[in-house]
Write an enzyme that holds these catalytic residues in place. Structure first.
Site, PDB file in Angstrom:
ATOM      1  N   ARG A 182      -7.220   3.721  -4.852  1.00  0.00           N
ATOM      2  CA  ARG A 182      -8.757   4.078  -4.692  1.00  0.00           C
ATOM      3  C   ARG A 182      -8.522   5.791  -4.243  1.00  0.00           C
ATOM      4  O   ARG A 182      -7.931   6.141  -3.652  1.00  0.00           O
ATOM      5  CB  ARG A 182      -8.460   3.194  -3.587  1.00  0.00           C
ATOM      6  CG  ARG A 182      -8.643   1.744  -3.952  1.00  0.00           C
ATOM      7  CD  ARG A 182      -8.456   0.751  -2.511  1.00  0.00           C
ATOM      8  NE  ARG A 182      -8.095  -1.021  -3.686  1.00  0.00           N
ATOM      9  CZ  ARG A 182      -8.204  -2.399  -3.176  1.00  0.00           C
ATOM     10  NH1 ARG A 182      -8.749  -1.784  -1.891  1.00  0.00           N
ATOM     11  NH2 ARG A 182      -8.320  -3.040  -3.749  1.00  0.00           N
ATOM     12  N   TRP A 204     -13.084   8.292   5.145  1.00  0.00           N
ATOM     13  CA  TRP A 204     -14.274   7.643   5.826  1.00  0.00           C
ATOM     14  C   TRP A 204     -14.196   8.272   7.112  1.00  0.00           C
ATOM     15  O   TRP A 204     -13.235   8.447   7.430  1.00  0.00           O
ATOM     16  CB  TRP A 204     -13.717   6.202   6.183  1.00  0.00           C
ATOM     17  CG  TRP A 204     -11.812   6.237   5.463  1.00  0.00           C
ATOM     18  CD1 TRP A 204     -11.179   6.440   5.377  1.00  0.00           C
ATOM     19  CD2 TRP A 204     -11.833   5.193   7.362  1.00  0.00           C
ATOM     20  NE1 TRP A 204      -9.809   6.742   6.209  1.00  0.00           N
ATOM     21  CE2 TRP A 204      -9.525   5.338   6.837  1.00  0.00           C
ATOM     22  CE3 TRP A 204     -11.374   4.713   8.170  1.00  0.00           C
ATOM     23  CZ2 TRP A 204      -8.998   4.886   7.529  1.00  0.00           C
ATOM     24  CZ3 TRP A 204     -10.310   4.013   8.873  1.00  0.00           C
ATOM     25  CH2 TRP A 204      -9.003   4.592   8.822  1.00  0.00           C
ATOM     26  N   GLU A 233       1.105  -1.217  -0.476  1.00  0.00           N
ATOM     27  CA  GLU A 233       0.223  -0.458  -0.139  1.00  0.00           C
ATOM     28  C   GLU A 233       0.983   0.494  -0.468  1.00  0.00           C
ATOM     29  O   GLU A 233       1.702   1.023   0.562  1.00  0.00           O
ATOM     30  CB  GLU A 233      -0.591  -0.111   1.150  1.00  0.00           C
ATOM     31  CG  GLU A 233      -1.812   0.696   1.103  1.00  0.00           C
ATOM     32  CD  GLU A 233      -3.084   0.160   2.760  1.00  0.00           C
ATOM     33  OE1 GLU A 233      -3.290  -1.086   2.386  1.00  0.00           O
ATOM     34  OE2 GLU A 233      -3.177   1.467   2.827  1.00  0.00           O
ATOM     35  N   GLU A 265      -2.888  10.766   3.432  1.00  0.00           N
ATOM     36  CA  GLU A 265      -3.976  10.523   4.060  1.00  0.00           C
ATOM     37  C   GLU A 265      -4.299  11.960   5.040  1.00  0.00           C
ATOM     38  O   GLU A 265      -3.109  12.356   4.821  1.00  0.00           O
ATOM     39  CB  GLU A 265      -4.079   9.428   5.103  1.00  0.00           C
ATOM     40  CG  GLU A 265      -4.986   7.874   4.538  1.00  0.00           C
ATOM     41  CD  GLU A 265      -4.119   6.906   5.784  1.00  0.00           C
ATOM     42  OE1 GLU A 265      -4.772   6.039   5.493  1.00  0.00           O
ATOM     43  OE2 GLU A 265      -3.462   6.736   6.621  1.00  0.00           O
TER      44      GLU A 265
END
Ligand SMILES: *[C@@H]1O[C@H](CO)[C@@H](O)[C@H](O)[C@H]1NC(C)=O
Ligand SMILES: *[C@@H]1O[C@H](CO)[C@@H](O)[C@H](O)[C@H]1NC(C)=O
Ligand SMILES: *[C@@H]1O[C@H](CO)[C@@H](O)[C@H](O)[C@H]1NC(C)=O
Length: 360
Positions: free
Chosen positions: A204, A208, A120, A124
């Site tokens: 992606r 969230w 990954e 963020e």
């Protein structure tokens, strides 16, 4: 439902674990998995209202909408967490994201590259801290392999679009912010390469509510505290994604369970996405695949009328072609007849899937 609003599947009931996800469709470290469809090219997606999400992407959770010349990922209600994912994989590459992060304690905006064996590469944004962005990576899904870093900047990242660029090759990873290099990770610095991200990745994007009260305490703290849903909606905007695959091929295949880049076989050929974007001799279904989602919703909803317009548009196309030459016209004309049939097949298919109601 607004034409521009795309609703797919059930609304979120669980929070996807963007952060060190531990679930994957097929785990190549343990199983023999189907090939990864390659990207094998480069392309720039502008997510404006007249160029919505095309068929090279899936909405994996919730719904997205469009505003501010970009795609809107919004938390409006408890546990909303809209996310999209590319259908294609890049095997080393460069991805440029133009993003305005969402504000709000407990709100995480994210732009992530992730492989099937859970390597990954992350960007963020913690909504509570509007003047910083975090870079992170994971190798083979190992939580301990991660090494998140916070980068403080002078601008408020929730007020405007900024350019976040990931450079990823087999020797090094770089995180760039508005032309400024924030971080470099060398292959050998990730536990001698073992945990260096090195397998084909999808792109992606999502938001969230990591600060939902149901979440573990540590995560809520990381997310800057509990989310206050009454103060929302909290929205991330994505204006543009520019992706370049450093490999070119049709598919990427794990030839063993090592998860090393040397074990990945590149199957030559044009990728499905390449065909969608650049293929010339389109069948109707390819044209369909290229249509923005919202237009498709229109076709589903409009049924016969819209289908008739589509066919009329094809006729117009053929008439235009006539000027180009008789011979070509005949070819086009034959093709149109074929496509008409294909359109009818498609419609039959939609009817069985319940997209088109009533008679045609
Ligand atoms: C692979 O399988 C082993 C044995 O079943 C299991 O312990 C391990 O967690 C699995 N690894 C991954 C990455 O799924
Ligand atoms: C975004 O940043 C990257 C890395 O610095 C740069 O190469 C690229 O040209 C920038 N894009 C735009 C549109 O300015
Ligand atoms: C990709 O498609 C183009 C145009 O259809 C064709 O000329 C080319 O040979 C194809 N490339 C491969 C690797 O198949």
């Amino acid at each position: 439902m607004s034409l521009l609003s795309i609703l797919v599947g059930l609304l979120a009931t669980a929070i996807p674990r963007v952060h060190a996800q531990t679930w994957t469709d097929c785990q190549p470290l343990n199983e023999t998995c189907p090939p990864n469809p390659a990207f094998g090219t480069n392309y720039t997606w502008n997510f404006s209202s007249d160029s919505l999400l095309d068929d090279n992407w899936n909405i994996t959770n919730g719904a997205v909408d469009y505003a501010k010349d970009g795609m809107m990922f919004s938390i409006q209600r408890k546990l909303d967490s809209p996310t999209i994912r590319s259908k294609f994989y890049i095997f080393f590459g460069r991805v440029e994201y133009h993003i305005q992060a969402a504000p709000g304690a407990g709100v995480i905006s994210s732009a992530v590259l992730q492989s099937d064996d859970l390597d990954e590469i992350d960007w963020e944004w913690i909504g509570a801290d509007e003047y910083s962005v975090q870079s992170n990576y994971f190798g083979k899904g190992e939580f301990d392999s991660s090494d998140g870093k916070i980068h403080n900047v002078t601008e408020n990242l929730t007020k405007d679009y900024h350019n976040y660029t990931t450079w990823w090759d087999k020797d090094k990873l770089e995180w760039w912010y508005d032309g400024q290099l924030l971080r470099t990770l060398k292959y050998e610095d990730a536990d001698g390469g073992k945990y260096y991200p090195q397998t084909p990745m999808t792109i992606r994007l999502g938001i969230w509510p990591a600060g939902d009260p149901s979440q573990p305490k540590g995560r809520i703290e990381w997310a800057g505290g509990e989310i206050d849903y009454t103060d929302g909606p909290y929205t991330m905007y994505v204006k543009q994604v520019k992706a370049e695959d450093f490999s070119s091929g049709k598919e990427y295949v794990y030839t063993d369970h090592s998860g090393s880049w040397e074990s990945i076989e590149i199957v030559p050929g044009n990728s499905t996405t390449w065909e969608n974007l650049y293929g010339e001799d389109d069948s109707l279904s390819q044209k369909w695949a290229r249509l923005p989602q919202a237009a498709k919703v229109g076709v589903y909803a409009g049924g016969a009328t819209v289908a008739a317009i589509c066919i009329a548009a094809l006729v117009f196309f053929c008439i235009r072609q006539r000027r180009i030459g008789r011979r070509e016209f005949n070819i086009q004309n034959n093709k149109m007849m074929e496509e008409r049939t294909e359109m009818m097949n498609l419609q039959a298919e939609w009817r069985t899937k319940g997209y088109v109601g009533g008679r045609t």
